[in-house]
Scaffold this motif. Sequence first.
Motif, PDB file in Angstrom:
ATOM      1  N   ASP A 669       0.835  -1.211   0.000  1.00  0.00           N
ATOM      2  CA  ASP A 669       0.000   0.000   0.000  1.00  0.00           C
ATOM      3  C   ASP A 669       0.863   1.252   0.000  1.00  0.00           C
ATOM      4  OD1 ASP A 669      -2.310  -1.529  -0.004  1.00  0.00           O
ATOM      5  OD2 ASP A 669      -2.681  -1.310   2.159  1.00  0.00           O
ATOM      6  N   GLN A 673       0.663   3.789  -3.131  1.00  0.00           N
ATOM      7  CA  GLN A 673      -0.164   4.975  -2.915  1.00  0.00           C
ATOM      8  C   GLN A 673       0.619   6.207  -2.492  1.00  0.00           C
ATOM      9  OE1 GLN A 673      -3.189   3.717  -0.095  1.00  0.00           O
ATOM     10  NE2 GLN A 673      -3.521   1.796  -1.213  1.00  0.00           N
ATOM     11  N   ARG A 674       1.806   6.019  -1.895  1.00  0.00           N
ATOM     12  CA  ARG A 674       2.512   7.174  -1.361  1.00  0.00           C
ATOM     13  C   ARG A 674       3.941   7.319  -1.883  1.00  0.00           C
ATOM     14  NH1 ARG A 674       1.623   6.973   4.996  1.00  0.00           N
ATOM     15  NH2 ARG A 674       2.788   8.924   4.823  1.00  0.00           N
TER      16      ARG A 674
END
Length: 875
Positions: A669, A673-674
């Motif tokens: 994740d 996403q980051r």
Amino acid sequence: MKAIRRFTVRPVLPEALHPLSDLARNLRWSWHAETRDLFQSVDPERWAASENDPVRLLGNVSPGRLAELAEDRRFLRRLAAAADDLKDYVTGDRWYQSQSQSSELPAAIAYFSPEFGITAALPQYSGGLGILAGDHLKAASDLGVPLIGVGLLYRHGYFRQTLSRDGWQQEHYPVLDPNELPLSLLREQDGTPSQVSLALPGEKSLRARIWLAQVGRVPLLLLDSDVEENDPGERGVTDRLYGGGSEHRLLQEMLLGIGGVRAVRTYCRLTGHARPEVFHTNEGHAGFLGLERIHELSYEDLDFDAALEAVRAGTVFTTHTPVPAGIDRFDRELVARHFGPDAELPRIEVERILQLGMETYPGGEPNLFNMAVMGLRLGQRANGVSLLHGHVSREMFSGLWPGFDPDEVPITSVTNGVHAPTWVAPEVFRLGARQIGAQRTEDAMTVGASDRWDAVAEIPDQDIWELRRVLREQLVTEVRERLNASWRQRGAGTAELGWIDGVLDPDVLTIGFARRVPSYKRLTLMLRDRDRLLDLLLHPERPVQIVVAGKAHPADDGGKRLIQELVRFADDPRVRHRIVFLPDYGMAMAQKLYPGCDIWLNNPLRPLEACGTSGMKAALNGCLNLSVLDGWWDEWFQPDFGWAIPTADGTAATDEDRRDDLEASALYDLLEQRVAPRFYDRGPGGLPDRWIEMVRQTLTLLGPKVLAGRMVREYVERLYAPAARAHRSMDTSSARELATWKSRVRAAWPRVTVDHVETSAATTTAELGTTMSLRVRVGLGDLVPDDVEVQAVSGRVDSGDRITDGTAVPLKPAGGPDQEGRWLYEGPLSLDRTGPFGYTVRILPTHRLLASSAELGLVAVPSEELVEAPGVLMR
């Protein structure tokens, strides 16, 4: 034909080039760029072929080239400047000498470690412990700390790693000739090699020569048992690092600890070096050094107990392991056989030695001798290697201090650091030098002045981003060369290897993961969901690429299977241009790997990473950390300069598979996403502005913290200086006094009691700011008030009525003894915080020569019958 004997022929340098020999023999060249540049200019091709080792270079350069250099005025000026610089470095005053209390600092410190990672040219390390020890010596040299390093010289070092065709780790043990290493033999006045000797059972002995490596200002003594006077078995004691069975390891650790002290005494006798006042044991492997020092004092008519107190006062013990399984433990009978009248340390009763290593706490094994337990009992000061690890260590060893909460166990922490001049890429250094000057940049990396790190804020974004790409491009070149060599070792031919030219891309987000491969470091966590990993590696707009390296212990088949699993995934033609495994991880590889990565990945099982310094080295080069909150990252993480991988603590932690699934998913994740979006998103100027700002924050905020210079200064101020003061105060008379007092207190303690406690409070609620009066009656048996301190301990209480943030206040004697021999103590108790609040009373031994009130592990508290209420509730 094979030679029947091997020896080294050293070059004869022209007189004008003699300083080259001094420069080559002082390992400062390994972190001093100007000296390395000078050696490279001797013969660039041979410098590369020698793997940047000046000793090997000078052994291979042609006499014609040497004669040419001896007439080269420009080269001779550079040589003279380098020689003068080294002389100033090793003789001039530095940080240590400038301290206002320098007369109170130790005249010398002996630092013992089973391994030292100084340079790839001296392969005497296996992993983080050795690299940390090497960085400790280098930082001590830079700061002028009068350290003497002590270790063993392993003739095979640690193993070299290759891969089989199917990805299984293969170990190779090259034979190291000390005469071809940057070492010199310590010799007696008559020129014969100095030796130390240990007595072995059966009227045998173990002899060792002492090799000297000069690490800047710091001498490093390495003991070598491969001498002709030894029998074949004894010659092999120092054959390889962490090899052999239990008796082999025991002999290595006896030689390191006992022989090491004897080597230090020999070195100081021959050179006039100040004798150490402080002895620092880096992990339990060298713990026997305390026994040798007790044995020395037995010749000064000190009995065992008094000698133990004298030795403890000047000893520092550092633990690096967060789990009991990581500690060396030996069979009690094996240890007993190697000590006593027929073996080593004949003046010490064997039973006293065995008691020092006995696991006397609940769950301990009475038939095992624990090296860390001995280290803690022989050292008055002890520390873990990060804030979290200090907490873990206090929990793990709390059984040695029964009656005390773990937070009161006398083990502190000094968070590890790394030696910036060794690990910072030359390109990073040059960028800093352009900004603030070369000398100020060097000072920032050694002393750690934060104002100089703040100068990073003034470096233009474009310069930072161009630097990051240059470093990434260098890594791509390095990876392709190493991958090609690895595949050839695996049996591949040239026709099979054309694809390697397309491995990695200097414009793709690059993740590094390199370390030893025990199971808790979870090398293969990234493979948990292979479809998600494939999506990350092959993403059309935001791909990532991963460089992995690491060695499993030769006896760890589980670790080897993890490597094989990773290698087989990386061999897949679909992804082999995006993920690689590089065998034979070591210092030379690491110095290219850390700077070239954008992200440094660390995903151990929390809290099993004691510190983990690889991420620190990466950070000093502008690489961002993506890590579980463990070790040093738990202490210093901020969202401004990295990411924390969430951990599945609590109920999920009981199921290892479930925990790995959850934490791997959290890792994916973060990357999806980051991390990847931040790297690839471009601002108005075409640069990843937010990423560059994180790089800048990494350098300015983390830079001064992660330095080995900061670490060594903390050791000096918080451990070495207090240990030196304690050592000086523990003269023969004081040692006897303290030993006698401890014996008397231990004998009397069963009769020490808290008999009655009363307060001025009549209710279970009180106002904030109220002061209560405490009156306590205690029984001291054969002790007197000068032997003890009676304390009121108060603070917030949890649901189980345990005081969670206690403050201890001493109470004063107010009368006694009465007819029953009880003493009265009184004092105020301030209710200084709101919420659930409680107090208790306890009695501790006290003496001016104790380093901690918990030192004896003795405490007396009220019996449950005396407790009238769980506490006072405040509103």
